[in-house]
Write a protein that holds these residues in place. Structure first.
Motif, mmCIF file in Angstrom:
data_model
loop_
_atom_site.group_PDB
_atom_site.id
_atom_site.type_symbol
_atom_site.label_atom_id
_atom_site.label_comp_id
_atom_site.label_asym_id
_atom_site.label_seq_id
_atom_site.Cartn_x
_atom_site.Cartn_y
_atom_site.Cartn_z
ATOM 1 N N THR A 233 38.220 32.949 38.385
ATOM 2 C CA THR A 233 39.419 34.064 38.741
ATOM 3 C C THR A 233 38.718 35.281 39.688
ATOM 4 O O THR A 233 39.558 35.390 40.948
ATOM 5 C CB THR A 233 39.893 33.859 37.472
ATOM 6 O OG1 THR A 233 40.312 32.754 37.126
ATOM 7 C CG2 THR A 233 41.620 34.978 38.134
ATOM 8 N N TYR B 279 39.147 35.179 43.629
ATOM 9 C CA TYR B 279 40.198 36.090 44.660
ATOM 10 C C TYR B 279 39.611 37.183 45.145
ATOM 11 O O TYR B 279 40.694 37.251 46.574
ATOM 12 C CB TYR B 279 40.567 37.373 43.097
ATOM 13 C CG TYR B 279 41.482 38.387 43.393
ATOM 14 C CD1 TYR B 279 43.188 38.288 44.600
ATOM 15 C CD2 TYR B 279 41.599 39.533 43.279
ATOM 16 C CE1 TYR B 279 43.809 39.190 44.577
ATOM 17 C CE2 TYR B 279 42.125 41.176 44.100
ATOM 18 C CZ TYR B 279 43.111 40.373 44.101
ATOM 19 O OH TYR B 279 44.000 41.511 45.216
ATOM 20 N N ALA C 189 48.141 40.186 40.284
ATOM 21 C CA ALA C 189 48.655 40.033 39.572
ATOM 22 C C ALA C 189 49.217 38.517 39.932
ATOM 23 O O ALA C 189 49.346 37.434 39.134
ATOM 24 C CB ALA C 189 49.811 41.064 38.808
ATOM 25 N N ARG C 190 50.139 38.262 41.081
ATOM 26 C CA ARG C 190 50.609 37.118 41.409
ATOM 27 C C ARG C 190 49.860 36.286 41.822
ATOM 28 O O ARG C 190 49.815 34.894 41.143
ATOM 29 C CB ARG C 190 51.053 37.418 42.981
ATOM 30 C CG ARG C 190 52.363 38.662 43.048
ATOM 31 C CD ARG C 190 52.812 37.893 44.354
ATOM 32 N NE ARG C 190 52.168 38.443 45.329
ATOM 33 C CZ ARG C 190 52.080 40.032 45.266
ATOM 34 N NH1 ARG C 190 52.606 40.967 45.596
ATOM 35 N NH2 ARG C 190 50.979 40.058 46.862
ATOM 36 N N VAL D 77 46.819 35.486 39.779
ATOM 37 C CA VAL D 77 46.721 35.460 38.484
ATOM 38 C C VAL D 77 47.962 34.542 38.344
ATOM 39 O O VAL D 77 47.529 33.377 37.087
ATOM 40 C CB VAL D 77 46.294 36.606 37.579
ATOM 41 C CG1 VAL D 77 45.999 35.674 35.726
ATOM 42 C CG2 VAL D 77 44.988 37.280 37.890
ATOM 43 N N VAL D 78 48.806 34.488 38.394
ATOM 44 C CA VAL D 78 50.047 34.367 37.759
ATOM 45 C C VAL D 78 49.943 33.031 38.340
ATOM 46 O O VAL D 78 50.826 31.635 38.166
ATOM 47 C CB VAL D 78 51.522 34.890 38.309
ATOM 48 C CG1 VAL D 78 52.745 33.375 38.423
ATOM 49 C CG2 VAL D 78 51.491 36.202 37.153
ATOM 50 N N VAL D 79 49.988 32.149 39.033
ATOM 51 C CA VAL D 79 49.839 31.550 40.016
ATOM 52 C C VAL D 79 48.823 30.577 40.544
ATOM 53 O O VAL D 79 48.311 29.072 39.374
ATOM 54 C CB VAL D 79 49.626 31.799 41.578
ATOM 55 C CG1 VAL D 79 49.370 29.967 42.550
ATOM 56 C CG2 VAL D 79 51.001 32.106 42.182
#
Length: 84
Positions: A56, A60, A79-80, A82-84
């Motif tokens: 991850t 990123y 944050a976005r 990781v959420v997606v």
């Protein structure tokens, strides 16, 4: 081919390269984890958790820096991601 199509194609190629490099890295980290955690009962689980975190972060970083050249604030963007 217009400028936006060329840019979109460049993003796609870079996105695929980052994805393939993430696959190679993940396989290496997982196998290393299996070796390092060989004496522990949840060997595969620990290896998978470490692999997921490393993969991850790799994805990123390289998609942000190289694929899309983002200059957005890291905290919200990460944050976005990781959420997606």
């Amino acid at each position: 081919m217009s400028g936006s199509q060329g840019e979109g194609r460049r993003h796609l190629v870079r996105f695929v390269v980052v994805g393939l490099s993430n696959l190679a890295l993940s396989l290496a980290v997982f196998n290393l984890g299996l070796w390092l955690f060989a004496d522990l009962a949840p060997q595969a689980t620990l290896s998978q958790v470490v692999t997921y975190v490393v993969g991850t972060a790799w994805s990123y970083y390289w998609n942000r820096k190289w694929t899309f050249g983002s200059r957005a604030a890291v905290a919200g963007e990460a944050a976005r991601f990781v959420v997606v």
